[in-house]
Design an enzyme around this catalytic site. Sequence first.
Site, PDB file in Angstrom:
ATOM      1  N   ASP A 133       0.857  -1.185   0.000  1.00 55.17           N
ATOM      2  CA  ASP A 133       0.000   0.000   0.000  1.00 55.17           C
ATOM      3  C   ASP A 133       0.891   1.231   0.000  1.00 55.17           C
ATOM      4  O   ASP A 133       1.823   1.335   0.819  1.00 55.17           O
ATOM      5  CB  ASP A 133      -0.901   0.021   1.230  1.00 55.17           C
ATOM      6  CG  ASP A 133      -1.981  -1.055   1.178  1.00 55.17           C
ATOM      7  OD1 ASP A 133      -1.987  -1.854   0.217  1.00 55.17           O
ATOM      8  OD2 ASP A 133      -2.814  -1.098   2.107  1.00 55.17           O
ATOM      9  N   ASP A 158     -15.167  -4.039  -1.781  1.00 52.07           N
ATOM     10  CA  ASP A 158     -14.841  -4.098  -0.359  1.00 52.07           C
ATOM     11  C   ASP A 158     -16.087  -3.746   0.440  1.00 52.07           C
ATOM     12  O   ASP A 158     -16.822  -2.822   0.100  1.00 52.07           O
ATOM     13  CB  ASP A 158     -13.690  -3.152  -0.044  1.00 52.07           C
ATOM     14  CG  ASP A 158     -12.429  -3.553  -0.800  1.00 52.07           C
ATOM     15  OD1 ASP A 158     -12.262  -4.754  -1.076  1.00 52.07           O
ATOM     16  OD2 ASP A 158     -11.617  -2.664  -1.113  1.00 52.07           O
TER      17      ASP A 158
END
Length: 242
Positions: free
Chosen positions: A10, A131
């Site tokens: 990330d 998500d």
Amino acid sequence: MNFEVIPAIDLRGGQVVRLKQGDYAQETQYAHAPAELAARYAQAGARWLHVVDLDGARAGDLANLAVIEALVKAGMQVQAGGGVRAEQDVLRLFDAGVSRVVVGSVAIREPEQVAQWLAKHGTERFTIALDTRRRDSTWTLPSAGWTEDEARTLDELAPWYAAHGARHLLCTDIERDGMLAGFNLELYRHLAQTVPQLAVQASGGVRSVEDIRGAREAGARGVILGRALLEGRFTLEDALAC
């Protein structure tokens, strides 16, 4: 189809970070240089790397594109997303060498547009990221880096994408993301039953090799490994071996 163990990087401001439950205020920075970390994962034997541009996810642009381009050179196939809003963004990631583009917010807000991309560029070139966060008895779909709630639900959109040719679905239980609480196996069993034609990637909460086995047994076709690898809870070699 192989079961894929996929390490994740990330990015925020060009640095390796992790958030807790998608909260930008709960950020942990890591000392690893992104390219060095990717090279280490490639050396361990990973075939795929998952990259999230957190700046892009919130702002809607490809803020870390140069870093993503460097990560591709580590030798793994890369799936990357965060900030993909238009076809131009998709093409920029393809030009950077990305094998699969991860589409999240736009996949929730503009599914018809994403279906056109699937038809035009090929279903293997995309991972649909739905998500989710459980509210009452509904799997909701927050967008914009999980900061905005949307009206559509997981049980509406996952079958819709399966019917429109999607092949890869990434699904994170947001409440477990970065929390080291284990995968939500109930969620992945549910997806295996409702959209068996999709190769589901489990994400959010992995803490042990046993969690990876559990996700596989629940019907997932891959796992995304983030914080657990960065903090050395197990090695990528051990994860790949299982």
